[in-house]
Design a protein around this motif. Structure first.
Motif, PDB file in Angstrom:
ATOM      1  N   GLN A   1      60.991  84.004  35.237  1.00 36.02           N
ATOM      2  CA  GLN A   1      60.273  84.079  33.969  1.00 36.02           C
ATOM      3  C   GLN A   1      61.196  83.896  32.772  1.00 36.02           C
ATOM      4  O   GLN A   1      60.781  83.393  31.738  1.00 36.02           O
ATOM      5  CB  GLN A   1      59.516  85.403  33.869  1.00 36.02           C
ATOM      6  CG  GLN A   1      58.335  85.460  34.814  1.00 36.02           C
ATOM      7  CD  GLN A   1      57.670  86.821  34.860  1.00 36.02           C
ATOM      8  OE1 GLN A   1      58.269  87.837  34.510  1.00 36.02           O
ATOM      9  NE2 GLN A   1      56.423  86.850  35.308  1.00 36.02           N
ATOM     10  N   LYS A   2      62.456  84.282  32.907  1.00 41.41           N
ATOM     11  CA  LYS A   2      63.420  84.116  31.817  1.00 41.41           C
ATOM     12  C   LYS A   2      64.070  82.737  31.809  1.00 41.41           C
ATOM     13  O   LYS A   2      64.746  82.385  30.848  1.00 41.41           O
ATOM     14  CB  LYS A   2      64.523  85.173  31.924  1.00 41.41           C
ATOM     15  CG  LYS A   2      64.052  86.569  31.634  1.00 41.41           C
ATOM     16  CD  LYS A   2      65.177  87.564  31.836  1.00 41.41           C
ATOM     17  CE  LYS A   2      64.675  88.991  31.706  1.00 41.41           C
ATOM     18  NZ  LYS A   2      65.707  89.955  32.087  1.00 41.41           N
ATOM     19  N   PHE A   3      63.868  81.962  32.863  1.00 46.52           N
ATOM     20  CA  PHE A   3      64.506  80.657  32.984  1.00 46.52           C
ATOM     21  C   PHE A   3      63.998  79.720  31.883  1.00 46.52           C
ATOM     22  O   PHE A   3      62.798  79.523  31.735  1.00 46.52           O
ATOM     23  CB  PHE A   3      64.216  80.061  34.363  1.00 46.52           C
ATOM     24  CG  PHE A   3      64.978  78.808  34.657  1.00 46.52           C
ATOM     25  CD1 PHE A   3      66.324  78.862  34.951  1.00 46.52           C
ATOM     26  CD2 PHE A   3      64.348  77.574  34.634  1.00 46.52           C
ATOM     27  CE1 PHE A   3      67.036  77.705  35.232  1.00 46.52           C
ATOM     28  CE2 PHE A   3      65.044  76.419  34.911  1.00 46.52           C
ATOM     29  CZ  PHE A   3      66.397  76.494  35.208  1.00 46.52           C
ATOM     30  N   PRO A   4      64.906  79.146  31.107  1.00 44.56           N
ATOM     31  CA  PRO A   4      64.496  78.320  29.961  1.00 44.56           C
ATOM     32  C   PRO A   4      64.221  76.861  30.350  1.00 44.56           C
ATOM     33  O   PRO A   4      64.883  75.945  29.872  1.00 44.56           O
ATOM     34  CB  PRO A   4      65.701  78.426  29.030  1.00 44.56           C
ATOM     35  CG  PRO A   4      66.841  78.526  29.976  1.00 44.56           C
ATOM     36  CD  PRO A   4      66.335  79.342  31.141  1.00 44.56           C
ATOM     37  N   TYR A   5      63.261  76.626  31.207  1.00 43.66           N
ATOM     38  CA  TYR A   5      63.009  75.269  31.685  1.00 43.66           C
ATOM     39  C   TYR A   5      62.402  74.366  30.623  1.00 43.66           C
ATOM     40  O   TYR A   5      62.296  73.161  30.824  1.00 43.66           O
ATOM     41  CB  TYR A   5      62.149  75.252  32.946  1.00 43.66           C
ATOM     42  CG  TYR A   5      61.006  76.227  32.968  1.00 43.66           C
ATOM     43  CD1 TYR A   5      59.786  75.920  32.433  1.00 43.66           C
ATOM     44  CD2 TYR A   5      61.187  77.478  33.548  1.00 43.66           C
ATOM     45  CE1 TYR A   5      58.745  76.834  32.454  1.00 43.66           C
ATOM     46  CE2 TYR A   5      60.151  78.395  33.570  1.00 43.66           C
ATOM     47  CZ  TYR A   5      58.936  78.061  33.026  1.00 43.66           C
ATOM     48  OH  TYR A   5      57.913  78.972  33.051  1.00 43.66           O
ATOM     49  N   GLU A   6      62.025  74.902  29.482  1.00 40.77           N
ATOM     50  CA  GLU A   6      61.528  74.062  28.389  1.00 40.77           C
ATOM     51  C   GLU A   6      62.648  73.625  27.448  1.00 40.77           C
ATOM     52  O   GLU A   6      62.449  72.751  26.614  1.00 40.77           O
ATOM     53  CB  GLU A   6      60.459  74.812  27.594  1.00 40.77           C
ATOM     54  CG  GLU A   6      59.185  75.023  28.383  1.00 40.77           C
ATOM     55  CD  GLU A   6      58.128  75.750  27.586  1.00 40.77           C
ATOM     56  OE1 GLU A   6      58.355  76.055  26.400  1.00 40.77           O
ATOM     57  OE2 GLU A   6      57.065  76.017  28.161  1.00 40.77           O
ATOM     58  N   ASP A   7      63.828  74.202  27.581  1.00 43.03           N
ATOM     59  CA  ASP A   7      64.951  73.879  26.709  1.00 43.03           C
ATOM     60  C   ASP A   7      65.954  73.010  27.467  1.00 43.03           C
ATOM     61  O   ASP A   7      66.794  73.507  28.215  1.00 43.03           O
ATOM     62  CB  ASP A   7      65.627  75.171  26.227  1.00 43.03           C
ATOM     63  CG  ASP A   7      66.781  74.923  25.277  1.00 43.03           C
ATOM     64  OD1 ASP A   7      66.981  73.764  24.859  1.00 43.03           O
ATOM     65  OD2 ASP A   7      67.478  75.896  24.948  1.00 43.03           O
ATOM     66  N   ALA A   8      65.853  71.702  27.268  1.00 44.85           N
ATOM     67  CA  ALA A   8      66.730  70.763  27.983  1.00 44.85           C
ATOM     68  C   ALA A   8      68.183  70.845  27.511  1.00 44.85           C
ATOM     69  O   ALA A   8      69.075  70.361  28.199  1.00 44.85           O
ATOM     70  CB  ALA A   8      66.214  69.347  27.811  1.00 44.85           C
ATOM     71  N   THR A   9      68.427  71.457  26.364  1.00 45.32           N
ATOM     72  CA  THR A   9      69.789  71.541  25.841  1.00 45.32           C
ATOM     73  C   THR A   9      70.496  72.824  26.254  1.00 45.32           C
ATOM     74  O   THR A   9      71.644  73.034  25.884  1.00 45.32           O
ATOM     75  CB  THR A   9      69.778  71.446  24.296  1.00 45.32           C
ATOM     76  OG1 THR A   9      69.030  72.551  23.769  1.00 45.32           O
ATOM     77  CG2 THR A   9      69.160  70.137  23.832  1.00 45.32           C
ATOM     78  N   TYR A  10      69.824  73.675  27.019  1.00 46.60           N
ATOM     79  CA  TYR A  10      70.428  74.939  27.459  1.00 46.60           C
ATOM     80  C   TYR A  10      71.639  74.646  28.327  1.00 46.60           C
ATOM     81  O   TYR A  10      71.539  73.949  29.347  1.00 46.60           O
ATOM     82  CB  TYR A  10      69.382  75.753  28.221  1.00 46.60           C
ATOM     83  CG  TYR A  10      69.873  77.096  28.710  1.00 46.60           C
ATOM     84  CD1 TYR A  10      70.292  78.075  27.828  1.00 46.60           C
ATOM     85  CD2 TYR A  10      69.901  77.378  30.063  1.00 46.60           C
ATOM     86  CE1 TYR A  10      70.732  79.304  28.284  1.00 46.60           C
ATOM     87  CE2 TYR A  10      70.335  78.609  30.534  1.00 46.60           C
ATOM     88  CZ  TYR A  10      70.750  79.563  29.634  1.00 46.60           C
ATOM     89  OH  TYR A  10      71.197  80.783  30.083  1.00 46.60           O
TER      90      TYR A  10
END
Length: 133
Positions: free
Chosen positions: A86-95
């Protein structure tokens, strides 16, 4: 003198124009290829994470009926896996730690599978995505 100057400088002028045209076309082709690759890898990652989340939520529901100590450890591990997903930032490609966090999720998934005595086998490729038990 101007006529000869135009002839002599033609090669340099055409070279510069060709370079600019090639650069523009190469940039456009590179962007298109980058989008295709990003969509492909993003879909694979989404499929993998979605499978882990569905697995964890299903087992969490199944184990909540039992309240012994063994199952409470499994439930805690499942809660941890669900929280990581749930914390995984899969919408932020620049992470910048995307791959690192994905590896942590994979490790936690393998740990949960081990605790549940389930063999994990997540495959992506020409065959359909599958998780075998």
């Amino acid at each position: 003198a101007d006529l000869f100057d135009g002839i002599v400088m033609a090669e340099q002028r055409f070279h510069g124009e060709g370079y600019q045209e090639g650069l523009a076309e190469g940039s456009h082709a590179g962007m298109a290829e980058g989008r295709r690759q990003g969509a492909l890898h993003g879909a694979r990652m989404g499929s993998e994470i979605g499978c882990y989340l569905g697995f964890a939520l299903t087992w969490h529901c199944l184990l909540q009926k039992c309240t012994d100590e063994k199952n409470s450890k499994k439930i805690r591990a499942l809660d941890s896996l669900i929280g990581m997903i749930q914390k995984f930032p899969y919408e932020d490609a620049t992470y910048d730690k995307l791959q690192e966090d994905l590896e942590k999720i994979r490790g936690k998934f393998k740990q949960v599978c081990s605790m549940l005595n389930i063999q994990s086998d997540f495959r992506l490729g020409n065959e359909r995505s599958s998780l075998t038990f």
